[in-house]
Design an enzyme around this catalytic site. Sequence first.
Site, PDB file in Angstrom:
ATOM      1  N   LYS A  66       0.809  -1.225   0.000  1.00  0.00           N
ATOM      2  CA  LYS A  66       0.000   0.000   0.000  1.00  0.00           C
ATOM      3  C   LYS A  66       0.846   1.281   0.000  1.00  0.00           C
ATOM      4  O   LYS A  66       0.449   2.315   0.524  1.00  0.00           O
ATOM      5  CB  LYS A  66      -1.011   0.047   1.168  1.00  0.00           C
ATOM      6  CG  LYS A  66      -1.818  -1.185   1.396  1.00  0.00           C
ATOM      7  CD  LYS A  66      -2.251  -1.914   0.161  1.00  0.00           C
ATOM      8  CE  LYS A  66      -3.278  -1.197  -0.660  1.00  0.00           C
ATOM      9  NZ  LYS A  66      -3.535  -1.940  -1.942  1.00  0.00           N
ATOM     10  N   SER A  67       2.016   1.157  -0.608  1.00  0.00           N
ATOM     11  CA  SER A  67       2.902   2.326  -0.696  1.00  0.00           C
ATOM     12  C   SER A  67       2.932   2.931  -2.088  1.00  0.00           C
ATOM     13  O   SER A  67       3.769   3.784  -2.369  1.00  0.00           O
ATOM     14  CB  SER A  67       4.329   1.913  -0.310  1.00  0.00           C
ATOM     15  OG  SER A  67       4.356   1.464   1.004  1.00  0.00           O
ATOM     16  N   THR A  69       2.728   0.752  -4.993  1.00  0.00           N
ATOM     17  CA  THR A  69       3.340  -0.267  -5.859  1.00  0.00           C
ATOM     18  C   THR A  69       2.740  -0.237  -7.270  1.00  0.00           C
ATOM     19  O   THR A  69       3.465  -0.318  -8.264  1.00  0.00           O
ATOM     20  CB  THR A  69       3.074  -1.670  -5.254  1.00  0.00           C
ATOM     21  OG1 THR A  69       3.122  -1.566  -3.833  1.00  0.00           O
ATOM     22  CG2 THR A  69       4.053  -2.689  -5.751  1.00  0.00           C
ATOM     23  N   THR A  70       1.427  -0.121  -7.327  1.00  0.00           N
ATOM     24  CA  THR A  70       0.736  -0.133  -8.624  1.00  0.00           C
ATOM     25  C   THR A  70       1.230   1.019  -9.494  1.00  0.00           C
ATOM     26  O   THR A  70       1.452   0.874 -10.694  1.00  0.00           O
ATOM     27  CB  THR A  70      -0.790   0.021  -8.394  1.00  0.00           C
ATOM     28  OG1 THR A  70      -1.172  -0.779  -7.279  1.00  0.00           O
ATOM     29  CG2 THR A  70      -1.583  -0.360  -9.617  1.00  0.00           C
ATOM     30  N   TRP A  71       1.405   2.146  -8.864  1.00  0.00           N
ATOM     31  CA  TRP A  71       1.874   3.358  -9.559  1.00  0.00           C
ATOM     32  C   TRP A  71       3.304   3.166 -10.069  1.00  0.00           C
ATOM     33  O   TRP A  71       3.619   3.441 -11.227  1.00  0.00           O
ATOM     34  CB  TRP A  71       1.797   4.532  -8.580  1.00  0.00           C
ATOM     35  CG  TRP A  71       1.942   5.890  -9.171  1.00  0.00           C
ATOM     36  CD1 TRP A  71       1.897   6.229 -10.497  1.00  0.00           C
ATOM     37  CD2 TRP A  71       2.137   7.104  -8.446  1.00  0.00           C
ATOM     38  NE1 TRP A  71       2.053   7.587 -10.629  1.00  0.00           N
ATOM     39  CE2 TRP A  71       2.204   8.143  -9.386  1.00  0.00           C
ATOM     40  CE3 TRP A  71       2.260   7.402  -7.082  1.00  0.00           C
ATOM     41  CZ2 TRP A  71       2.392   9.472  -9.014  1.00  0.00           C
ATOM     42  CZ3 TRP A  71       2.443   8.718  -6.705  1.00  0.00           C
ATOM     43  CH2 TRP A  71       2.513   9.752  -7.662  1.00  0.00           C
ATOM     44  N   HIS A 134       7.339  -7.588  -2.070  1.00  0.00           N
ATOM     45  CA  HIS A 134       7.198  -6.847  -0.804  1.00  0.00           C
ATOM     46  C   HIS A 134       8.205  -7.364   0.237  1.00  0.00           C
ATOM     47  O   HIS A 134       8.159  -6.955   1.391  1.00  0.00           O
ATOM     48  CB  HIS A 134       5.786  -7.015  -0.230  1.00  0.00           C
ATOM     49  CG  HIS A 134       4.701  -6.311  -0.998  1.00  0.00           C
ATOM     50  ND1 HIS A 134       4.833  -5.047  -1.493  1.00  0.00           N
ATOM     51  CD2 HIS A 134       3.442  -6.704  -1.307  1.00  0.00           C
ATOM     52  CE1 HIS A 134       3.690  -4.691  -2.099  1.00  0.00           C
ATOM     53  NE2 HIS A 134       2.843  -5.673  -2.001  1.00  0.00           N
ATOM     54  N   TYR A 222       6.846   8.035  -2.203  1.00  0.00           N
ATOM     55  CA  TYR A 222       5.526   8.298  -2.774  1.00  0.00           C
ATOM     56  C   TYR A 222       5.232   9.797  -2.763  1.00  0.00           C
ATOM     57  O   TYR A 222       4.757  10.363  -3.747  1.00  0.00           O
ATOM     58  CB  TYR A 222       4.481   7.541  -1.939  1.00  0.00           C
ATOM     59  CG  TYR A 222       3.054   7.654  -2.422  1.00  0.00           C
ATOM     60  CD1 TYR A 222       2.527   6.702  -3.297  1.00  0.00           C
ATOM     61  CD2 TYR A 222       2.222   8.686  -1.993  1.00  0.00           C
ATOM     62  CE1 TYR A 222       1.207   6.788  -3.739  1.00  0.00           C
ATOM     63  CE2 TYR A 222       0.920   8.787  -2.435  1.00  0.00           C
ATOM     64  CZ  TYR A 222       0.414   7.838  -3.305  1.00  0.00           C
ATOM     65  OH  TYR A 222      -0.898   7.940  -3.739  1.00  0.00           O
ATOM     66  N   ARG A 288      -7.534   4.166  -4.940  1.00  0.00           N
ATOM     67  CA  ARG A 288      -8.499   4.783  -4.018  1.00  0.00           C
ATOM     68  C   ARG A 288      -8.340   6.274  -4.141  1.00  0.00           C
ATOM     69  O   ARG A 288      -8.667   6.858  -5.161  1.00  0.00           O
ATOM     70  CB  ARG A 288      -8.273   4.255  -2.591  1.00  0.00           C
ATOM     71  CG  ARG A 288      -9.441   4.491  -1.627  1.00  0.00           C
ATOM     72  CD  ARG A 288      -9.135   3.913  -0.247  1.00  0.00           C
ATOM     73  NE  ARG A 288      -7.978   4.547   0.382  1.00  0.00           N
ATOM     74  CZ  ARG A 288      -8.036   5.576   1.240  1.00  0.00           C
ATOM     75  NH1 ARG A 288      -9.197   6.074   1.604  1.00  0.00           N
ATOM     76  NH2 ARG A 288      -6.930   6.091   1.751  1.00  0.00           N
TER      77      ARG A 288
HETATM   78  P1  A3P Z   1      -4.740   5.134  -0.946  1.00  0.00           P
HETATM   79  O1  A3P Z   1      -5.453   3.941  -0.404  1.00  0.00           O
HETATM   80  O2  A3P Z   1      -4.141   6.000   0.093  1.00  0.00           O
HETATM   81  O3  A3P Z   1      -5.570   5.911  -1.897  1.00  0.00           O
HETATM   82  P2  A3P Z   1      -0.327  -0.269  -3.656  1.00  0.00           P
HETATM   83  O4  A3P Z   1      -0.301  -0.012  -5.113  1.00  0.00           O
HETATM   84  O5  A3P Z   1       1.043  -0.443  -3.059  1.00  0.00           O
HETATM   85  O6  A3P Z   1      -1.269  -1.351  -3.297  1.00  0.00           O
HETATM   86  O7  A3P Z   1      -0.828   1.074  -2.972  1.00  0.00           O
HETATM   87  C1  A3P Z   1      -2.154   1.499  -3.161  1.00  0.00           C
HETATM   88  C2  A3P Z   1      -2.177   2.978  -2.847  1.00  0.00           C
HETATM   89  O8  A3P Z   1      -1.592   3.701  -3.951  1.00  0.00           O
HETATM   90  C3  A3P Z   1      -3.599   3.498  -2.726  1.00  0.00           C
HETATM   91  O9  A3P Z   1      -3.507   4.592  -1.814  1.00  0.00           O
HETATM   92  C4  A3P Z   1      -3.890   3.954  -4.144  1.00  0.00           C
HETATM   93  O10 A3P Z   1      -4.943   4.875  -4.242  1.00  0.00           O
HETATM   94  C5  A3P Z   1      -2.555   4.572  -4.515  1.00  0.00           C
HETATM   95  N1  A3P Z   1      -2.367   4.600  -5.974  1.00  0.00           N
HETATM   96  C6  A3P Z   1      -2.644   3.631  -6.875  1.00  0.00           C
HETATM   97  N2  A3P Z   1      -2.353   4.036  -8.108  1.00  0.00           N
HETATM   98  C7  A3P Z   1      -1.888   5.294  -8.002  1.00  0.00           C
HETATM   99  C8  A3P Z   1      -1.438   6.254  -8.958  1.00  0.00           C
HETATM  100  N3  A3P Z   1      -1.431   5.987 -10.242  1.00  0.00           N
HETATM  101  N4  A3P Z   1      -1.026   7.463  -8.491  1.00  0.00           N
HETATM  102  C9  A3P Z   1      -1.032   7.740  -7.172  1.00  0.00           C
HETATM  103  N5  A3P Z   1      -1.459   6.862  -6.224  1.00  0.00           N
HETATM  104  C10 A3P Z   1      -1.877   5.664  -6.632  1.00  0.00           C
END
Ligand code: A3P
Length: 322
Positions: A66-67, A69-71, A134, A222, A288
């Site tokens: 949840k840091s 990663t997807t981004w 992770h 982030y 989110r």
């Molecule tokens: P929030 O729940 O605070 O919105 P992970 O990818 O490590 O699972 O982390 C998910 C977090 O990254 C979520 O944070 C999500 O909204 C945020 N996130 C996902 N895609 C993003 C993007 N393209 N740009 C910025 N934040 C992003």
Amino acid sequence: MNLRDDNVSEETKTLISSLPTDEDSQGKLCQYQGCWYYYNTLQAVINFQTNFQPQDTDIVLASFPKSGTTWLKALSIAILERAKHHSNDPLIHPLLSDNPHRIVPFFEIDMYLQTATPDLTKFSTSTPRLFSTHMPLHTMKEGLMESPCKVVYLCRNVKDALISRWYFRCKYQNKEVAGSILESMFESFCKGVSFYGPFWDHALSYWSGSLENPKQVLFMRYEELKSEPYVQVKRLAEFMGYPFTKEEEESGLVNKIVELCSLSNLSGLEVNKTGKTWMNVDYDSYFRKGEVGDWKNYLTPEMENKIDMIIEEKLKGSGLRL
Ligand code: A3P
């Protein structure tokens, strides 16, 4: 998400019996090489450590859950794809039809969870190969052996990562986003006993690695990606070995990649609105709010104080701020 202990070998069960153990609402945890895993994830970590064959050009994207990663995955894919096609148009690549997690698999959550010897060609199709994890750095390094491959770590404010995990977990477990769940997760976080925790040791492993070997480990934040995406995307591309040329910069390519990988753009794509991971997690749960400081809406001043004091104490002398 499969968090049960099927797929755990007799050998790993014996190992677990000698490790510290605990439990949370998702299953039994054990602490291996300083990090807490569900039993089947531990098996996958061991499978990875024993069997992964690194290539020198591999790039590993690492993070605490949840840091962002997807981004990070999306940005890295966009950086590589544009280099591969020598194209000025970042729209020609798989991000439009696939979720970043399917394009960049996790070692221990995807590749090695069900088998000790996966066919890697089925998982990573990019060149160079992109993987993610992770695991903390010291544990991952056992799988990388002496490979000079590059590692990018994305760090996020611990309180924001906690709130993000709370929402993610409630959604995954189909539960109301209740304060009582946050309180129990908060206590586990502070004890360090949570999936991939303790958070501070996780971040410290990559922080130290980046200081010892800055050419191999890049430490990103982030919050900096949010506040100065242009600079950080250039930094990432350079580290990966695919720096932007002057012409690419002048053509606005960096900004196009930032826009393509923005939360609003990715979350609006059909694949991310309707698709699921192979473990049945909706892709939309990975998107989110994406805000810095969202924790202020949920944590009490006492909680803030407690976690800040723990982090300060744990990071003393390291030079790392979280
Ligand atoms: P929030 O729940 O605070 O919105 P992970 O990818 O490590 O699972 O982390 C998910 C977090 O990254 C979520 O944070 C999500 O909204 C945020 N996130 C996902 N895609 C993003 C993007 N393209 N740009 C910025 N934040 C992003």
